[in-house]
Design a protein around this motif. Structure first.
Motif, mmCIF file in Angstrom:
data_model
loop_
_atom_site.group_PDB
_atom_site.id
_atom_site.type_symbol
_atom_site.label_atom_id
_atom_site.label_comp_id
_atom_site.label_asym_id
_atom_site.label_seq_id
_atom_site.Cartn_x
_atom_site.Cartn_y
_atom_site.Cartn_z
ATOM 1 N N VAL A 177 0.842 -1.203 0.000
ATOM 2 C CA VAL A 177 0.000 0.000 0.000
ATOM 3 C C VAL A 177 0.875 1.250 0.000
ATOM 4 N N VAL A 178 0.708 2.066 -1.041
ATOM 5 C CA VAL A 178 1.280 3.413 -1.055
ATOM 6 C C VAL A 178 0.127 4.352 -0.734
ATOM 7 N N PHE A 179 0.226 5.025 0.383
ATOM 8 C CA PHE A 179 -0.867 5.890 0.849
ATOM 9 C C PHE A 179 -0.518 7.344 0.572
ATOM 10 N N ALA A 180 -1.212 7.940 -0.427
ATOM 11 C CA ALA A 180 -0.987 9.347 -0.760
ATOM 12 C C ALA A 180 -1.671 10.201 0.302
ATOM 13 N N ALA A 181 -0.877 10.778 1.193
ATOM 14 C CA ALA A 181 -1.426 11.438 2.374
ATOM 15 C C ALA A 181 -1.931 12.847 2.094
ATOM 16 N N GLY A 182 -1.505 13.471 0.997
ATOM 17 C CA GLY A 182 -1.985 14.821 0.682
ATOM 18 C C GLY A 182 -0.958 15.666 -0.032
ATOM 19 N N PHE A 183 -1.303 16.970 -0.218
ATOM 20 C CA PHE A 183 -0.448 17.960 -0.880
ATOM 21 C C PHE A 183 0.132 18.907 0.167
ATOM 22 N N PRO A 184 1.343 18.704 0.641
ATOM 23 C CA PRO A 184 1.895 19.561 1.693
ATOM 24 C C PRO A 184 1.964 21.039 1.311
ATOM 25 N N ALA B 10 8.812 5.871 2.972
ATOM 26 C CA ALA B 10 8.055 7.000 2.421
ATOM 27 C C ALA B 10 8.568 7.361 1.038
ATOM 28 N N ARG B 11 7.743 8.060 0.288
ATOM 29 C CA ARG B 11 8.125 8.483 -1.054
ATOM 30 C C ARG B 11 7.384 9.770 -1.396
ATOM 31 N N VAL B 12 7.803 10.387 -2.500
ATOM 32 C CA VAL B 12 7.176 11.612 -2.995
ATOM 33 C C VAL B 12 6.691 11.363 -4.414
ATOM 34 N N MET B 13 5.448 11.744 -4.678
ATOM 35 C CA MET B 13 4.898 11.660 -6.031
ATOM 36 C C MET B 13 4.873 13.072 -6.609
ATOM 37 N N VAL B 14 5.539 13.250 -7.734
ATOM 38 C CA VAL B 14 5.578 14.556 -8.400
ATOM 39 C C VAL B 14 4.591 14.552 -9.557
ATOM 40 N N VAL B 15 3.632 15.481 -9.516
ATOM 41 C CA VAL B 15 2.654 15.615 -10.588
ATOM 42 C C VAL B 15 3.146 16.687 -11.559
ATOM 43 N N VAL B 16 3.391 16.284 -12.798
ATOM 44 C CA VAL B 16 3.786 17.233 -13.835
ATOM 45 C C VAL B 16 2.512 17.789 -14.460
ATOM 46 N N VAL C 81 2.367 14.243 -2.095
ATOM 47 C CA VAL C 81 2.154 14.588 -3.503
ATOM 48 C C VAL C 81 2.480 16.060 -3.713
ATOM 49 N N CYS C 82 3.144 16.371 -4.832
ATOM 50 C CA CYS C 82 3.493 17.760 -5.086
ATOM 51 C C CYS C 82 3.588 18.034 -6.582
ATOM 52 N N ARG C 83 3.599 19.313 -6.915
ATOM 53 C CA ARG C 83 3.844 19.733 -8.287
ATOM 54 C C ARG C 83 5.347 19.685 -8.568
ATOM 55 N N GLY C 84 5.692 19.822 -9.857
ATOM 56 C CA GLY C 84 7.093 19.798 -10.240
ATOM 57 C C GLY C 84 7.764 21.147 -10.063
ATOM 58 N N ALA C 85 7.607 21.748 -8.882
ATOM 59 C CA ALA C 85 8.250 23.024 -8.562
ATOM 60 C C ALA C 85 9.177 22.792 -7.370
ATOM 61 N N ARG C 86 10.324 23.470 -7.372
ATOM 62 C CA ARG C 86 11.343 23.186 -6.363
ATOM 63 C C ARG C 86 10.814 23.347 -4.940
ATOM 64 N N ARG C 87 10.097 24.446 -4.680
ATOM 65 C CA ARG C 87 9.612 24.684 -3.319
ATOM 66 C C ARG C 87 8.612 23.615 -2.900
ATOM 67 N N ASP C 88 7.719 23.242 -3.813
ATOM 68 C CA ASP C 88 6.748 22.196 -3.510
ATOM 69 C C ASP C 88 7.445 20.877 -3.206
ATOM 70 N N LEU C 89 8.470 20.574 -4.002
ATOM 71 C CA LEU C 89 9.205 19.319 -3.811
ATOM 72 C C LEU C 89 9.915 19.307 -2.464
#
Length: 319
Positions: free
Chosen positions: A54-61, A108-114, A87-95
């Motif tokens: 299970v990869v649980f996408a917890a939200g957009f920080p 844990a992991r990070v999903m980048v939405v382009v 989850v985040c956008r492909g912007a440096r600050r978001d990442l």
């Protein structure tokens, strides 16, 4: 060791649970405590092997401080039950925020939405955008008071608008995905009696608000400086939209600046004809209807085929 990758490589089931992520698009519809419980219950399906399956996408920080803390809490309290993702956008600050929100959580992991794919960039026309709706209309040589689409590229702006619509939580989540992932232009129903800020009024007409969702990733740093922008296809009234910077320079007067960032598809021989975005109406009951043909529905034989495909691809996650 990446347990999720190991499971996938062995042909075992891996679930991507995004109920909390969808809730985040409506600005923390799920509390942090509820997300923790949901993550634990989902992981319990696989007993002690939850992190493998299970990869649980917890939200957009990056949405707000409350959202960051919610993701951070899931990363800490659901550790061991699932593999937590931010989850985040492909912007440096978001990442950077996404990484910080799950730092220290095992697996844990990070999903980048382009926000816009190269495939979409190859078939979409250019746009004219401004911080004032009057400037968009004047550039297009049309009445200065004509309604103009609001560019929903900024999460805060998008949330402020969708909170004033007649959509339920599922509809708001769907609208967020259709804008951010499908890059559609959307007509959304406004809630009767809702009060909205002055900047939203130019995008509203007869109880509906028009939102533009497409965004070419190389423009992200520029767009992020302007949360509220108005946008329309890059053409003078009655003419075809400009497909390349050269066409835009030929169409608009010298008072309209043209960004000349070149894309391979600017060569007409290198790809399909450019088109404006498809416009879809999202009704209060969740129905979808096609308002205007465009780039996204072009590969489909008819509107019903495209709308059926949309419903299948953006169906809510099972709970």
């Amino acid at each position: 060791m990446d347990l999720v990758r190991e499971s996938a490589g062995a042909g075992r089931v891996v679930l991507w649970e995004e109920s909390a992520r969808d809730g985040a698009q409506a600005k923390t519809l799920m509390t942090a405590g509820f997300r923790v419980r949901l993550a634990r219950e989902t992981g319990r399906i696989f007993d002690s092997d939850g992190p493998r399956h299970v990869v649980f996408a917890a939200g957009f920080p990056a949405v707000c401080g409350e959202e960051f803390e919610a993701v951070r809490r899931v990363a800490g309290e659901a550790e061991g039950a699932v593999s937590v993702a931010a989850v985040c956008r492909g912007a440096r600050r978001d990442l950077e925020q996404a990484v910080a929100s799950v730092r220290g959580s095992r697996h844990a992991r990070v999903m980048v939405v382009v926000p816009a794919s190269e495939a979409m960039a190859r078939v979409m026309v250019h746009v004219v955008a401004a911080t004032r709706p009057r400037a968009v209309n004047e550039a297009k040589a049309r009445p200065s008071g004509q309604p103009v689409a609001l560019w929903a590229h900024h999460a805060g702006t998008r949330h402020a608008v969708t909170a004033r619509t007649a959509l339920d939580a599922a509809g708001i989540a769907l609208a967020g995905r259709l804008l951010a992932e499908e890059h559609l232009t959307l007509l959304l129903p406004l809630r009767a009696g809702a009060r909205w800020p002055d900047w939203l009024a130019p995008a509203c007409k007869d109880g509906w608000v028009l939102l533009f969702g497409a965004r070419w990733q190389p423009l992200a740093p520029l767009l992020d400086e302007h949360p509220v922008l108005y946008v329309s296809s890059a053409n003078r009234t009655g003419g075809p939209p400009a497909a390349t910077p050269a066409e835009a320079l030929a169409v608009f007067p010298a008072t309209v600046p043209v960004l000349r960032a070149r894309h391979p598809a600017d060569d007409p021989a290198d790809g399909p004809a450019r088109r404006a975005t498809t416009t879809v109406t999202l009704h209060p009951d969740g129905r979808l209807s096609l308002h205007r043909h465009g780039a996204q529905d072009r590969p489909f034989p008819d509107p019903d085929a495209y709308l059926t495909d949309l419903r299948a691809r953006y169906a809510p996650s099972p709970t």
